[in-house]
Write an enzyme that holds these catalytic residues in place. Structure first.
Site, PDB file in Angstrom:
ATOM      1  N   ARG A 164      40.965  48.687  24.066  1.00  0.00           N
ATOM      2  CA  ARG A 164      39.691  48.470  24.776  1.00  0.00           C
ATOM      3  C   ARG A 164      39.404  47.009  25.095  1.00  0.00           C
ATOM      4  NH1 ARG A 164      37.775  51.893  20.782  1.00  0.00           N
ATOM      5  NH2 ARG A 164      38.000  54.069  21.328  1.00  0.00           N
ATOM      6  N   LYS A 167      39.640  40.683  39.028  1.00  0.00           N
ATOM      7  CA  LYS A 167      39.996  42.023  39.480  1.00  0.00           C
ATOM      8  C   LYS A 167      41.392  42.349  38.987  1.00  0.00           C
ATOM      9  CE  LYS A 167      37.361  42.765  43.715  1.00  0.00           C
ATOM     10  NZ  LYS A 167      37.505  43.146  45.148  1.00  0.00           N
ATOM     11  N   GLU A 183      45.730  34.224  52.804  1.00  0.00           N
ATOM     12  CA  GLU A 183      44.493  34.164  52.022  1.00  0.00           C
ATOM     13  C   GLU A 183      43.888  32.761  52.069  1.00  0.00           C
ATOM     14  OE1 GLU A 183      42.991  36.811  50.693  1.00  0.00           O
ATOM     15  OE2 GLU A 183      44.566  38.319  50.501  1.00  0.00           O
ATOM     16  N   LYS A 225      36.795  30.639  46.306  1.00  0.00           N
ATOM     17  CA  LYS A 225      36.779  31.943  45.650  1.00  0.00           C
ATOM     18  C   LYS A 225      35.866  31.909  44.427  1.00  0.00           C
ATOM     19  CE  LYS A 225      39.018  35.992  44.170  1.00  0.00           C
ATOM     20  NZ  LYS A 225      40.153  36.895  44.265  1.00  0.00           N
ATOM     21  N   GLU A 233      31.191  42.587  42.560  1.00  0.00           N
ATOM     22  CA  GLU A 233      31.239  43.038  43.937  1.00  0.00           C
ATOM     23  C   GLU A 233      30.090  43.977  44.297  1.00  0.00           C
ATOM     24  OE1 GLU A 233      34.989  44.686  45.286  1.00  0.00           O
ATOM     25  OE2 GLU A 233      34.756  43.578  47.134  1.00  0.00           O
ATOM     26  N   ARG A 270      30.444  39.182  47.279  1.00  0.00           N
ATOM     27  CA  ARG A 270      31.879  39.101  46.997  1.00  0.00           C
ATOM     28  C   ARG A 270      32.710  39.853  48.027  1.00  0.00           C
ATOM     29  NH1 ARG A 270      35.048  39.314  41.243  1.00  0.00           N
ATOM     30  NH2 ARG A 270      37.129  39.450  42.105  1.00  0.00           N
ATOM     31  N   ASN A 305      37.008  40.232  51.388  1.00  0.00           N
ATOM     32  CA  ASN A 305      37.868  41.301  51.902  1.00  0.00           C
ATOM     33  C   ASN A 305      38.051  41.244  53.419  1.00  0.00           C
ATOM     34  OD1 ASN A 305      38.309  42.544  49.345  1.00  0.00           O
ATOM     35  ND2 ASN A 305      36.212  43.326  49.453  1.00  0.00           N
ATOM     36  N   HIS A 308      40.868  43.107  54.976  1.00  0.00           N
ATOM     37  CA  HIS A 308      41.529  43.898  53.944  1.00  0.00           C
ATOM     38  C   HIS A 308      41.441  45.411  54.177  1.00  0.00           C
ATOM     39  CE1 HIS A 308      41.977  40.096  51.961  1.00  0.00           C
ATOM     40  NE2 HIS A 308      42.470  40.632  50.865  1.00  0.00           N
ATOM     41  N   HIS A 310      44.730  47.212  54.163  1.00  0.00           N
ATOM     42  CA  HIS A 310      45.111  48.279  53.223  1.00  0.00           C
ATOM     43  C   HIS A 310      45.635  49.496  53.963  1.00  0.00           C
ATOM     44  CE1 HIS A 310      42.489  46.693  49.648  1.00  0.00           C
ATOM     45  NE2 HIS A 310      43.550  45.950  49.897  1.00  0.00           N
ATOM     46  N   HIS A 337      51.314  42.124  51.199  1.00  0.00           N
ATOM     47  CA  HIS A 337      49.849  42.150  51.257  1.00  0.00           C
ATOM     48  C   HIS A 337      49.314  41.084  52.226  1.00  0.00           C
ATOM     49  CE1 HIS A 337      45.700  42.547  49.964  1.00  0.00           C
ATOM     50  NE2 HIS A 337      45.669  41.276  49.637  1.00  0.00           N
TER      51      HIS A 337
END
Lengths: 361, 361
Positions: A118, A140, A182, A224, A234, A238, A242, A245, A249, A262
């Site tokens: 955990r 992330k 990026e 960033k 997010e 935030r 993207n 993106h 994606h 990517h």
């Protein structure tokens, strides 16, 4: 040497940026609290850096996981290898995981750290430009699912990020370019002066000039860190990170993860987002042209793949996490360095922009 | 009807305890924010409650996952079924997962909620006594690994917990007893008056008297909520909730998950922890005898399994999460209702107590 701090209250952490950083372990050993360390890396990086890295850890009790290289292995099944190794070596809650690699290694190692017992501590040692300026900063973590990228994951912040610019020397050109996508993104979404600086210095950057690289990585991480500090999980701002993106994606999913890198998919996706912004009347066409030119000079694709059609694009975009209750939320520009998250673009306008960009009906 | 609030700042949530609770959806539909709902349940519970439950959800867009029943299926591989269903049905970040089942369903559904798109909301509808008084409260979620129980997971708090006492009517006797182990635990670790109340009412409780059950579940959740509110992520005091669990996990691992129920293993484990406390001179033997008697009256085992040996016990206990840098940390008693977390018990004393309890050398 440049340092900056990602300000997240009690989860704050430093990002160290320098050449010859990893070799100077006095700068970072203090971020490993316990006795046990597990290094997670991949088959490409291990022969280059693993032994040297282990030698720097002194008296620590070390285990290692060498993953297969590539986005195709960013799965729950591969993640299990990390848990297997940790448990076979009796690593406990005091262990520190170290992600030595690019974005895939960082995302998987970070997610393993988020879930192992955990939650244990971890450190990011990004070895690619993309991971230095993007995935290693902001917490992330996660893995892909056959039906969508990064669909399974957690927010889990590292103890520190070590961006050692010397490691970029071994990076293939194609991956260096992917990272530049990026870098350029930060200029587009929130930093017009940085965009202009990139236009002025793109030739030197592509020659990997050390001083220019340090500045580009630092400005990218700074941008960033500012955005993430405002919105760690997010909920709102935030999402501007993207840009391109959701289109990207869709490309990655359609082409199979790893066939389009990517950064390459994001590059083509950003051009689509800019074209959509122009189509909506929100952005002057000159910004689209400048963006396209800068991405091309960075060796990146600026058109979507030829084998996709419009319906496929729209369907895959609908699976993206950035959809809320059926409405497609996209990052769009209202000027150079001025981004908004908007559900205003009608589907037929998106389809029109895709067709104009050469996507089959 | 009894309600209590688990106080965790912005992650606070209510625990509703009553007969006929689920049928009264006006009391809980407000905790589902979005349009999409995914019910996670298992093969045993589905025929009993699933259709009724779905009918209560009105206009929601519902999907369901029916897992195989049992601790043996609490794995990453089974978890994947939940992600598959969510993605196949295009569930987005606004979805709410509902755990309709016992501890295994709750732990897996909660962990899926923690990880799906990096975190969505969920609700616990525990159908067993064990999950009502323990696993559904406090935000621990996760799955097992072949080398250890609950080794992969997250802290993720539900929106609310619905403890519908009517559901206990369908619970097999053996599982009801297993739940009583955790009820009795709260008396032992932090609530001597509750322990005495249990001694006075154990016969009625075992007949599942409605009023007594409501009181037992309420007092158990209240004790758990107080401990968790002090220490959400188990830095310190929360560890007292693990009385008997380090011994118990060793039993479960050795015997194969599910052959000994969790509550049964904890029962035998608590007796060992009490015996160790007596052996260290910290606890009067009368408390050990009273604890043992109450557990027996609840239909629980009070001796470890006959096929384990001392070395196996110690080795498996060493794998438990409650080990820090090589020292075994155990919950021990210094009186009825007075617990401590201690690394003071030498390994040979633990071995002695195991042998006295009948474990082979």
């Amino acid at each position: 040497m440049k340092n900056l701090e990602l300000d997240l209250g009690e989860r704050s952490y430093p990002i160290l940026i320098s050449r010859e950083l990893v070799g100077n372990s006095a700068l970072w050993l203090k971020y490993i609290a316990g006795r046990q360390v597990c290094i997670v890396t991949n088959e490409t990086i291990a022969p280059l850096y693993l032994d040297n890295f282990k030698a720097l850890l002194g008296e620590k009790e070390i285990c290692e996981v060498i993953l297969p290289d590539g986005e195709a292995f960013k799965t729950l099944a591969t993640l299990q290898q990390i848990f297997d190794t940790l448990l076979e070596n009796n690593h406990n809650r005091g262990t520190t995981l170290i992600a030595l690699g690019g974005g895939v290694v960082g995302d998987m190692c970070g997610f393993a750290a988020a879930c192992y017992q955990r939650g244990v501590q971890f450190i990011q040692v990004p070895t690619t430009l993309l991971s230095m300026v993007d995935s290693s900063v902001g917490g992330k973590t996660g893995v892909n699912h056959p039906l969508g990228k990064n669909m399974i994951g957690a927010f889990h912040q590292p103890n520190c990020v070590l961006a050692d610019l010397s490691m970029l020397e071994t990076l293939p050109d194609r991956e260096f370019s992917a990272g530049m996508a990026e870098v350029i993104k930060y200029g587009l979404i929130c930093d017009a002066p940085f965009f202009k600086w990139l236009e002025d210095n793109i030739a030197g950057l592509m020659r990997r000039d050390g001083g220019l690289l340090e500045e580009a990585v630092y400005q990218s991480c700074l941008n960033k860190a500012r955005v993430v500090a405002e919105d760690e999980r997010e909920g709102g701002r935030r999402a501007i990170l993207n840009l391109g993106h959701t289109f990207g994606h869709a490309i990655e999913t359609a082409e199979g993860y790893g066939n389009w890198l990517h950064g390459e998919a994001v590059s083509a996706g950003m051009v689509l987002a800019l074209a959509l912004s122009v189509e909506l009347g929100w952005l002057d066409e000159s910004v689209l042209l400048r963006g396209k030119q800068l991405l091309q000079m960075a060796g990146l694709p600026v058109a979507p793949p030829e084998n996709m059609n419009v319906d496929q694009f729209l369907q895959l975009m609908g699976r993206d996490k950035k959809v809320l209750d059926g409405r497609l939320r996209l990052v769009l520009l209202k000027g150079l360095g001025v981004s908004v998250v908007s559900s205003d673009a009608p589907e037929n306008t998106i389809a029109h922009v895709l067709r104009v960009a050469g996507v089959r009906a």
